[in-house]
Design a protein around this motif. Structure first.
Motif, PDB file in Angstrom:
ATOM      1  N   ASN A   1       1.141 -30.674   2.180  1.00  0.00           N
ATOM      2  CA  ASN A   1       2.397 -30.558   1.781  1.00  0.00           C
ATOM      3  C   ASN A   1       2.900 -31.295   0.436  1.00  0.00           C
ATOM      4  OD1 ASN A   1       2.511 -28.671   3.775  1.00  0.00           O
ATOM      5  ND2 ASN A   1       4.177 -29.700   5.234  1.00  0.00           N
ATOM      6  N   PRO A   2       2.740 -32.612   0.335  1.00  0.00           N
ATOM      7  CA  PRO A   2       3.276 -33.539  -0.609  1.00  0.00           C
ATOM      8  C   PRO A   2       2.093 -33.380  -1.922  1.00  0.00           C
ATOM      9  CG  PRO A   2       2.086 -34.857   1.010  1.00  0.00           C
ATOM     10  CD  PRO A   2       2.117 -33.583   1.921  1.00  0.00           C
ATOM     11  N   LEU A   3       0.832 -32.958  -1.532  1.00  0.00           N
ATOM     12  CA  LEU A   3      -0.120 -32.789  -2.387  1.00  0.00           C
ATOM     13  C   LEU A   3       0.186 -31.521  -3.158  1.00  0.00           C
ATOM     14  CD1 LEU A   3      -2.839 -33.919  -3.552  1.00  0.00           C
ATOM     15  CD2 LEU A   3      -3.972 -32.486  -2.059  1.00  0.00           C
ATOM     16  N   THR A   4       0.640 -30.322  -2.488  1.00  0.00           N
ATOM     17  CA  THR A   4       0.976 -29.359  -3.222  1.00  0.00           C
ATOM     18  C   THR A   4       2.120 -29.410  -4.270  1.00  0.00           C
ATOM     19  OG1 THR A   4       0.646 -27.828  -1.302  1.00  0.00           O
ATOM     20  CG2 THR A   4       2.022 -26.841  -2.650  1.00  0.00           C
ATOM     21  N   SER A   5       3.081 -30.202  -3.835  1.00  0.00           N
ATOM     22  CA  SER A   5       4.090 -30.578  -4.757  1.00  0.00           C
ATOM     23  C   SER A   5       3.730 -31.371  -5.904  1.00  0.00           C
ATOM     24  CB  SER A   5       5.161 -31.539  -3.975  1.00  0.00           C
ATOM     25  OG  SER A   5       6.226 -31.950  -4.789  1.00  0.00           O
ATOM     26  N   ILE A   6       2.779 -32.243  -5.829  1.00  0.00           N
ATOM     27  CA  ILE A   6       2.374 -33.031  -6.984  1.00  0.00           C
ATOM     28  C   ILE A   6       1.492 -32.040  -7.881  1.00  0.00           C
ATOM     29  CG2 ILE A   6       0.258 -34.709  -7.622  1.00  0.00           C
ATOM     30  CD1 ILE A   6       0.805 -36.411  -4.903  1.00  0.00           C
ATOM     31  N   ILE A   7       0.759 -31.118  -7.328  1.00  0.00           N
ATOM     32  CA  ILE A   7       0.005 -30.508  -8.146  1.00  0.00           C
ATOM     33  C   ILE A   7       0.819 -29.374  -9.086  1.00  0.00           C
ATOM     34  CG2 ILE A   7      -1.796 -28.215  -8.289  1.00  0.00           C
ATOM     35  CD1 ILE A   7      -3.265 -29.611  -5.869  1.00  0.00           C
TER      36      ILE A   7
END
Length: 328
Positions: free
Chosen positions: A249-255
């Motif tokens: 979930n946070p990785l999706t936001s970063i990308i």
């Protein structure tokens, strides 16, 4: 020369003297195997005044204690009895507990049976009557013509600890051939056969039960391993779900934010842009790794380092990744 205790002891091997004479020899009376050998008639092929007679009994005792197949023991025991007594034929019948009937299991020479057309509780023939009464019968002079041409007949039940095992019959074509000592001899052999048949049956049952236990043990161990494997997979599934929630979930936001910067950003330094694209690429690689965790079907381990014994999960193999696939 009559058989004496001294001559018998000299013949028997030292390793079997104690057990042999405990069961077969009455030293006080001088009677061997329960009867007076010196009174045997000259009819017997083997002269029981000779030490050879003791050898015959000893060989039968060894045979029934051997590891040969039960069917082979039956035939050989009957042959020994036939040769020792000098009769023409012998038959052995075993009691079938399930069907409650005698069944012929071995014959040497001609089949030995009388009044075969007469029905008794345990089958037809005199053997069934002997089995029912559990008492030996000797007919020394049969004047009526019967099948096989037997004129002398002995039938003795095989009983082990009050349990009926079967019946042994012997026959001869000469009238008045058999004596009381022949009958006693057959009764001793019948007792030996009854005990060994019952012991063999008991040992067979133990082997079958042990085999069944071994099979059950292996099945339990197999199921235990399957349960452990299922528990491992369940734990991995829970870990994968946690990874998906906590990392993806946070990785999706970063990308997503990096992609937005690269799309709208102007005047970005080339070095910075290159770094952002590396971050986005590695972020997508992490997403694929998390996805692989969710698809793990079985645990496959591999060496972490070539110089270490430490193991790690081979994600590609565990998730069924094809050789042509990669994480890029």
């Amino acid at each position: 020369m009559p058989v004496t205790v001294k001559s018998v002891i000299h013949f028997i091997p030292g390793c079997v003297k104690k057990d042999f004479f405990t069961t077969l020899l009455d030293c006080k009376s001088g009677i061997f195997m329960g009867f007076d050998w010196s009174e045997l008639g000259c009819n017997m092929k083997v002269n029981f005044d000779d030490i050879e007679s003791v050898r015959v009994i000893y060989e039968i005792s060894c045979l029934i204690k051997s590891d040969e197949k039960l069917e082979d023991k039956f035939i050989k025991a009957l042959e020994m009895v036939r040769d020792a007594v000098g009769c023409n034929s012998g038959s052995l019948f075993i009691y079938n507990e399930k069907d409650e009937i005698l069944e012929e299991v071995a014959t040497v020479g001609k089949r030995v049976e009388l009044i075969e057309t007469t029905q008794f509780d345990m089958g037809t023939g005199l053997s069934a009557w002997v089995a029912k009464k559990r008492d030996s019968v000797m007919l020394p002079d049969i004047r009526k013509n019967i099948n096989g041409g037997f004129k002398s007949f002995i039938s003795s039940p095989l009983v082990s600890e009050d349990k009926l095992i079967g019946v042994i019959n012997i026959g001869h074509e000469k009238p008045n051939y058999f004596t009381k000592n022949h009958l006693k001899f057959i009764e001793i052999i019948a007792g030996e056969l009854a005990n060994t048949i019952e012991r063999t049956k008991y040992e067979k049952e133990l082997i079958e039960k042990n085999t069944a236990l071994e099979i059950a043990k292996k099945e339990i161990e197999k199921q235990h391993e399957q349960i452990i494997e299922m528990e491992k997979n369940q734990v991995l599934a829970q870990i994968a779900a946690s990874l998906n929630h906590e990392i993806n979930n946070p990785l999706t936001s970063i990308i997503g934010n990096i992609e937005l910067i690269l799309m709208k950003g102007t005047g970005i330094d080339n070095v910075v842009e290159k770094k952002l694209r590396v971050i986005m690429s590695e972020g997508k690689r992490i997403q694929k790794i998390v996805e692989r965790f969710r698809n793990i079907k079985q645990i496959v381990l591999k060496d972490y380092l070539s110089t270490s014994d430490e193991k790690i999960i081979d994600i590609d193999s565990s998730s069924g990744l094809n050789e042509t696939e990669n994480l890029s």
